[in-house]
Design a protein around this motif. Structure first.
Motif, mmCIF file in Angstrom:
data_model
loop_
_atom_site.group_PDB
_atom_site.id
_atom_site.type_symbol
_atom_site.label_atom_id
_atom_site.label_comp_id
_atom_site.label_asym_id
_atom_site.label_seq_id
_atom_site.Cartn_x
_atom_site.Cartn_y
_atom_site.Cartn_z
ATOM 1 N N PHE A 14 -18.294 -9.779 -2.384
ATOM 2 C CA PHE A 14 -18.034 -11.054 -2.394
ATOM 3 C C PHE A 14 -19.427 -11.570 -2.525
ATOM 4 N N LEU A 17 -22.462 -10.021 -0.314
ATOM 5 C CA LEU A 17 -21.479 -8.940 0.063
ATOM 6 C C LEU A 17 -21.317 -7.530 -0.242
ATOM 7 N N ALA A 19 -18.265 -5.663 0.302
ATOM 8 C CA ALA A 19 -17.125 -5.675 1.260
ATOM 9 C C ALA A 19 -16.363 -4.598 1.492
ATOM 10 N N PRO A 38 -12.898 -1.978 13.294
ATOM 11 C CA PRO A 38 -13.772 -3.432 13.820
ATOM 12 C C PRO A 38 -13.422 -5.407 12.544
ATOM 13 N N ASN A 39 -13.572 -5.908 13.243
ATOM 14 C CA ASN A 39 -13.982 -7.518 12.395
ATOM 15 C C ASN A 39 -14.643 -6.889 10.828
ATOM 16 N N GLY A 40 -14.255 -7.430 9.991
ATOM 17 C CA GLY A 40 -15.140 -7.190 9.266
ATOM 18 C C GLY A 40 -15.521 -6.183 8.511
ATOM 19 N N ALA A 41 -14.184 -5.540 8.440
ATOM 20 C CA ALA A 41 -14.527 -3.598 7.832
ATOM 21 C C ALA A 41 -13.932 -3.836 6.861
ATOM 22 N N GLY A 42 -13.251 -4.451 6.513
ATOM 23 C CA GLY A 42 -12.355 -4.743 4.857
ATOM 24 C C GLY A 42 -10.627 -4.707 4.683
ATOM 25 N N LYS A 43 -10.440 -4.329 6.237
ATOM 26 C CA LYS A 43 -9.011 -4.375 5.829
ATOM 27 C C LYS A 43 -8.205 -4.934 5.145
ATOM 28 N N SER A 44 -8.074 -6.399 5.543
ATOM 29 C CA SER A 44 -7.533 -7.527 4.824
ATOM 30 C C SER A 44 -7.799 -7.608 3.163
ATOM 31 N N THR A 45 -9.196 -7.371 2.996
ATOM 32 C CA THR A 45 -9.843 -7.017 1.739
ATOM 33 C C THR A 45 -8.344 -6.239 0.901
ATOM 34 N N GLN A 84 -2.790 -12.380 7.228
ATOM 35 C CA GLN A 84 -2.479 -12.112 8.727
ATOM 36 C C GLN A 84 -3.057 -13.548 8.949
ATOM 37 N N GLU A 160 -2.159 -7.535 10.941
ATOM 38 C CA GLU A 160 -2.290 -7.976 12.381
ATOM 39 C C GLU A 160 -1.337 -9.001 12.419
ATOM 40 N N HIS A 192 -5.580 -4.881 16.324
ATOM 41 C CA HIS A 192 -6.520 -4.463 16.817
ATOM 42 C C HIS A 192 -6.029 -4.192 18.309
HETATM 43 N N1 LIG Z 1 -12.660 -14.410 0.399
HETATM 44 C C1 LIG Z 1 -13.670 -14.094 0.481
HETATM 45 N N2 LIG Z 1 -15.243 -14.304 0.504
HETATM 46 C C2 LIG Z 1 -16.266 -14.244 1.089
HETATM 47 N N3 LIG Z 1 -16.682 -13.790 1.464
HETATM 48 C C3 LIG Z 1 -15.375 -13.034 1.558
HETATM 49 C C4 LIG Z 1 -13.706 -12.854 1.343
HETATM 50 N N4 LIG Z 1 -13.126 -12.258 1.760
HETATM 51 C C5 LIG Z 1 -13.725 -11.313 2.923
HETATM 52 N N5 LIG Z 1 -14.820 -11.612 3.168
HETATM 53 C C6 LIG Z 1 -15.774 -10.515 3.822
HETATM 54 O O1 LIG Z 1 -15.743 -9.603 3.357
HETATM 55 C C7 LIG Z 1 -15.812 -8.279 4.871
HETATM 56 C C8 LIG Z 1 -14.609 -7.912 5.038
HETATM 57 O O2 LIG Z 1 -13.580 -8.915 5.480
HETATM 58 P P1 LIG Z 1 -12.178 -9.132 5.582
HETATM 59 O O3 LIG Z 1 -11.166 -10.088 6.147
HETATM 60 O O4 LIG Z 1 -11.633 -7.716 4.715
HETATM 61 O O5 LIG Z 1 -12.185 -7.756 7.108
HETATM 62 P P2 LIG Z 1 -10.973 -7.466 8.046
HETATM 63 O O6 LIG Z 1 -11.206 -5.843 8.353
HETATM 64 O O7 LIG Z 1 -10.126 -7.818 7.595
HETATM 65 O O8 LIG Z 1 -11.404 -8.120 8.958
HETATM 66 P P3 LIG Z 1 -10.654 -8.888 10.219
HETATM 67 O O9 LIG Z 1 -10.095 -7.727 11.224
HETATM 68 O O10 LIG Z 1 -11.394 -9.479 11.041
HETATM 69 O O11 LIG Z 1 -9.465 -9.417 9.830
HETATM 70 C C9 LIG Z 1 -16.250 -9.580 5.688
HETATM 71 O O12 LIG Z 1 -17.999 -9.574 5.641
HETATM 72 C C10 LIG Z 1 -15.657 -10.658 5.169
HETATM 73 O O13 LIG Z 1 -16.450 -11.738 5.923
#
Ligand SMILES: Nc1ncnc2c1ncn2[C@@H]1O[C@H](COP(=O)(O)OP(=O)(O)OP(=O)(O)O)[C@@H](O)[C@H]1O
Ligand SMILES: [Mg+2]
Length: 311
Positions: A14, A17, A19, A38-45, A84, A160, A192
């Motif tokens: 992104f 970043l 991700a 943890p938050n931001g690990a990339g799971k939702s991506t 999520q 989640e 979590h």
């Molecule tokens: N559309 C986007 N634009 C910019 N950055 C993004 C976007 N989607 C995710 N990110 C970034 O990518 C990284 C991974 O985010 P992601 O949502 O995949 O994490 P996660 O593991 O699901 O975290 P959480 O436990 O908080 O849900 C984070 O740093 C997030 O800020």
């Protein structure tokens, strides 16, 4: 056997970043699989790439053999995702919303009875005609779960689903997930609440900073960690602890010393001998196996990153 989900060397940026940094993951058909991190690990991506909502920069992802980019319609048919974020069109009633969703898959008529069953199983029967706008957060969450299931996918991904929901919904949801799992559905759960993953999931992947840092059976993941905890209660609170004890001290909790010791070593006898020499009587002792939470914290804190990534 075709994997339920196969992810190879997936990358996503992104802007600056990075991700996802080369995610490899294979989830077997019929598994109840935990995706933690943890938050931001990339799971939702990762999940959004599987759902076809985010386009990867490199690598591939497939659901039951259907590549999400080359064969998106078949991939989407095989997959249900509970996102999520609570996002949906507020202008419909609950049942109409689900029928429209089912319509996208061309299964509306065939699955009317299934939609009624979903409404019942998720405690939404009396909200079937309520407008989506009027629902509480937990009720909206239930509708999103029903939405992910309208087309009876073979693979269900829950991102989640229990964040911020009450105990009753958590229990309803877990009973329902177990039932679907029993019927052969592959379930991927992101949470979590580590005790939830510990109770439900058979295998667990832990992500950190855009890669998978551990992937194993829950039992092996817990078992391969050489640490365990010993709680000791002393007859009196000492002014100072012997160095052998202080070196292993993890925390002090309500008059107990919590020690983190290496499994299989002689640390415990050295600790007890040192306490004895110092005239400190131990009045109670208990040991605790490593929990998923401790493993998770160690893995994501980077202690074992190099070792785990090599698995
Ligand atoms: N559309 C986007 N634009 C910019 N950055 C993004 C976007 N989607 C995710 N990110 C970034 O990518 C990284 C991974 O985010 P992601 O949502 O995949 O994490 P996660 O593991 O699901 O975290 P959480 O436990 O908080 O849900 C984070 O740093 C997030 O800020
Ligand atoms: Mg997320």
């Amino acid at each position: 056997m075709t994997a339920a989900i196969a992810v190879r060397q997936l990358h996503k940026h992104f802007g600056p970043l990075h991700a996802l940094r080369g995610v490899d993951l294979e989830i077997r058909p019929g598994e109840f699989f935990g995706l933690l991190g943890p938050n931001g690990a990339g799971k939702s991506t990762l999940i959004n790439i599987l759902a076809g909502l985010v386009r990867p920069d490199a690598g591939s992802a497939a659901v039951l053999g259907h590549d999400v980019q080359r064969d998106p319609v078949a991939a989407r048919r095989a997959l249900g995702v509970v996102p999520q974020e609570l996002v949906f069109d507020p202008f419909f009633g609950v049942r109409d919303f689900l029928m429209i969703q089912a319509g996208y898959y061309g299964v509306a008529r065939k699955h009317r009875a299934w939609i009624d069953e979903l409404l019942r199983a998720l405690g939404l029967a009396d909200k079937a005609d309520a407008n989506m706008r009027s629902l509480s957060g937990g009720m909206k969450r239930r509708v999103l779960i029903a939405q992910a299931l309208v087309h009876k996918p073979q693979v269900l991904v829950l991102d989640e689903p229990t964040a911020g929901v009450d105990v009753e919904l958590r229990q309803t949801l877990w009973a329902f997930a177990q039932r679907l799992h029993g019927e052969g559905m592959t379930i991927v759960l992101t949470t979590h609440y580590l005790e939830e993953a510990e109770a439900m999931c058979e295998r667990i992947a832990i992500m950190s900073h855009g890669t998978v840092v551990a992937l194993d059976d829950k039992r092996s993941l817990l078992g391969r960690h050489p640490w365990y905890q010993v709680h000791l209660r002393l007859a009196s609170e000492p002014a100072e602890l012997p160095p052998e004890v202080a070196a292993s001290l993890a925390s002090r909790e309500h008059g107990w010393l919590v020690l983190r010791l290496q499994r299989g070593g002689d640390e415990l006898s050295r600790v007890l001998a040192a306490l004895h020499r110092a005239g400190l009587a131990v009045v109670e002792i208990s040991t605790q196996e490593q929990t998923l939470e401790q493993v998770f914290l160690e893995l994501t804190a980077g202690h074992h990153l190099a070792a785990a990534a090599g698995d």
